[in-house]
Each structure stands twice: as structure tokens, then as C-alpha cells.
Design an enzyme around this catalytic site. Sequence first.
Site, PDB file in Angstrom:
ATOM      1  CD  GLN A 115     -39.148  -1.611 -16.818  1.00 13.82           C
ATOM      2  OE1 GLN A 115     -38.393  -2.564 -16.891  1.00 13.82           O
ATOM      3  NE2 GLN A 115     -38.705  -0.396 -16.529  1.00 13.82           N
ATOM      4  CE  LYS A 141     -34.445   3.889 -23.338  1.00 13.68           C
ATOM      5  NZ  LYS A 141     -34.364   2.467 -23.715  1.00 13.68           N
ATOM      6  CG  LEU A 164     -30.923  10.636 -23.331  1.00 12.86           C
ATOM      7  CD1 LEU A 164     -30.788  11.487 -22.081  1.00 12.86           C
ATOM      8  CD2 LEU A 164     -29.628  10.674 -24.110  1.00 12.86           C
ATOM      9  CB  SER A 165     -30.644   3.732 -24.059  1.00 17.89           C
ATOM     10  OG  SER A 165     -30.290   2.420 -23.672  1.00 17.89           O
ATOM     11  CB  SER A 166     -27.868   2.392 -19.453  1.00 20.37           C
ATOM     12  OG  SER A 166     -28.642   3.093 -18.522  1.00 20.37           O
ATOM     13  CB  VAL A 215     -34.844  12.277 -21.633  1.00 22.78           C
ATOM     14  CG1 VAL A 215     -33.855  13.416 -21.854  1.00 22.78           C
ATOM     15  CG2 VAL A 215     -35.764  12.603 -20.458  1.00 22.78           C
ATOM     16  CG  HIS A 217     -31.437   6.853 -15.394  1.00 23.45           C
ATOM     17  ND1 HIS A 217     -30.413   6.564 -16.260  1.00 23.45           N
ATOM     18  CD2 HIS A 217     -32.191   5.732 -15.313  1.00 23.45           C
ATOM     19  CE1 HIS A 217     -30.540   5.323 -16.681  1.00 23.45           C
ATOM     20  NE2 HIS A 217     -31.603   4.789 -16.125  1.00 23.45           N
ATOM     21  CG  MET A 235     -31.395  -2.144 -14.038  1.00 25.97           C
ATOM     22  SD  MET A 235     -31.378  -3.750 -14.824  1.00 25.97           S
ATOM     23  CE  MET A 235     -31.271  -3.297 -16.526  1.00 25.97           C
ATOM     24  CD  GLN A 288     -34.335  -6.090 -15.229  1.00 28.28           C
ATOM     25  OE1 GLN A 288     -34.612  -5.837 -14.062  1.00 28.28           O
ATOM     26  NE2 GLN A 288     -34.485  -5.181 -16.194  1.00 28.28           N
TER      27      GLN A 288
HETATM   28  O1  PAF Z   1     -35.944  -0.077 -16.337  1.00 28.58           O
HETATM   29  C1  PAF Z   1     -34.993  -0.539 -15.672  1.00 28.58           C
HETATM   30  O2  PAF Z   1     -33.896   0.016 -15.605  1.00 28.58           O
HETATM   31  C2  PAF Z   1     -35.193  -1.862 -14.944  1.00 28.58           C
HETATM   32  O3  PAF Z   1     -35.978  -2.730 -15.682  1.00 28.58           O
HETATM   33  C3  PAF Z   1     -35.741  -1.685 -13.520  1.00 28.58           C
HETATM   34  C4  PAF Z   1     -37.143  -1.109 -13.542  1.00 28.58           C
HETATM   35  C5  PAF Z   1     -34.831  -0.773 -12.729  1.00 28.58           C
HETATM   36  C6  PAF Z   1     -35.810  -3.032 -12.818  1.00 28.58           C
HETATM   37  O4  PAF Z   1     -34.549  -3.616 -12.722  1.00 28.58           O
END
Ligand code: PAF
Length: 282
Positions: A153, A149, A184-186, A176, A37, A30, A61
Site C-alpha cells: 500500500q 506493515k 500490530l494490526s487492528s 510496530v 497508529h 480505518m 477497498q
Molecule cells: O491502511 C489503512 O488503514 C487503509 O488502507 C487506509 C490507508 C486508511 C485507507 O482506507
Amino acid sequence: MKLVRTIKELRTELNTYRNEGRKIGLVPTMGALHAGHASLVKRSVSENDATVVSVFVNPTQFNDKNDLAKYPRDLDADCQLLQEVGATFVFAPAVEEMYPEPDTRQFSFAPLDSVMEGAFRPGHFNGVAQIVTKLFDAVQPDNAYFGEKDFQQLAIIRKMVKQLGYTLHIVGCPIVREADGLALSSRNARLSDEERKIALNISQTLFKSRTFAADHSLQDTIKFVEDSISAINGLRLEYFQIVDGNTLQPVENWHESDYIVGCITVFCGEVRLIDNIKYKEN
Ligand code: PAF
């Protein structure tokens, strides 16, 4: 590296690879990309002939409109990072491209989707399944890469692939962390300097809990984590659960499974952060 905006253009580009029998890797994201990433993209680049990185903040989502509005977006910075790590295509479609009409599909991944994130973010995994299936159909990758992480999912996507009969291979990649341990997370981009320091207590508590778990019961370990997080000003625990790593159902004691994972979600100020730790791995 090429920036592609439509499914049609993406299919045309990828047909060349497919027709020559070359392997295609997909890294769904995303955006607001970071070293976590980058590690997925590097893995894909090393295992495929072309790597498609999708950058799409998927509205279906998000069960919280405020969270969707505040999700960090910076496509220029994302492209720069992706260029450096060797992505072949960046697929950054508009919302109308992915959802030309409302997606009414309803998925069920019982019992994986009724616990933890599924319980606290109703509809979240349905939205994830909607977009990930659309991306799988658009790209038709040989391999798709997801981070551990988002542990739940990853388990749900593996189940979805089996349920729907996709033949692609799902590659789970390790969390990571910053040098000090923060996952790490956005969303970390939304933390103030002060909150960043406070957030560090999440991973530190999980690491300490692993030592604690070596000579304490599972129930005591849950209490240890709950009490440690509650004692920190600026953190609010949403849940901490110790679950079977395959079924995601809570386990009662350390002998119940040979794959046991602790999953946590904590609000640091307004920012919702998740992390997890493996207590036992098969
Ligand atoms: O993990 C994510 O960033 C999102 O849930 C994904 C898998 C890109 C789906 O939008």
C-alpha cells in the site's frame, strides 16, 4: 482535540492553519487504533502544527463483504487514544459523506498493483486510491503518514502521489510490534487467545528466515518460510513472496536488487494477517 464529521467543517477548521502558513499532517486510518497508529500520530504531531486523523472504514477497498462487516469499530476508544497522543482533529465521516455517489474512478498502478494483495484482493488498491485521494483533497495535508506493515500500500500510495501530481510528502513509518514480535494490526482484536499464540509464529518465522537467508539461496528461503508456516496447525499461508522493495516484482536471487523484502499473508483461523521483513535495504 475536535471530532469533525463533514468535509465542509474540516475545510473551515483547516483554513485557519493554512492561511497562517502552518503545517498540516494527515494520518489516514480505518479506526480500531493501536500503538502502531499511535506511533504515526506522534510522528505527525512532532512534524506538523495540526494533525488530522481520519477514522473511516472504507467500503470500496473490501472485496469481501464479510471482512467489511467484521472489521472492528470503536470510535470512543479511538478518540481517547488520539486525545492522549495529541491529535488536533479526528475526521470520522459517514459513508455518504465520502461517497455521495458511487466512485467510478479506475486507477492503475502497474506493475505494483497486480501482485500480492493486488492479485489476492481484486479491486482493493483501487478502493484505497479512491479514499486516499478523497482524503488528500479534503485535508490538503503537507505530510501524510502510512505504516510499513502495509508495504505494498505504501509503495502504491507513493506512486499515486507521483502519478497524480500531489505535492504533499509521504512519510513511511516502521512496523510496530508487540514485545514478542507480532506485528500490530487492528485485525489482531479478532484473534482468540489461542489464535494469538499461533499467530506469533508468523513474525517468528520471518525473523528466523532472515538468519536462514544469510547462508541460503533465495529459493531455499522461500521454501523455508512456506514449510515453516504450513507445519503450524491453525495457520494457512496465502502467499509469501520475496520482492524488490521498489518495484514489488519477485526477485530470483539475493544479488538482483539492493532492496529486498519478504511479504507474507497468512490466515489465522478466519483472520487474515499480513507482515513483512527486509532482507536487504538500500
Ligand atoms: O491502511 C489503512 O488503514 C487503509 O488502507 C487506509 C490507508 C486508511 C485507507 O482506507
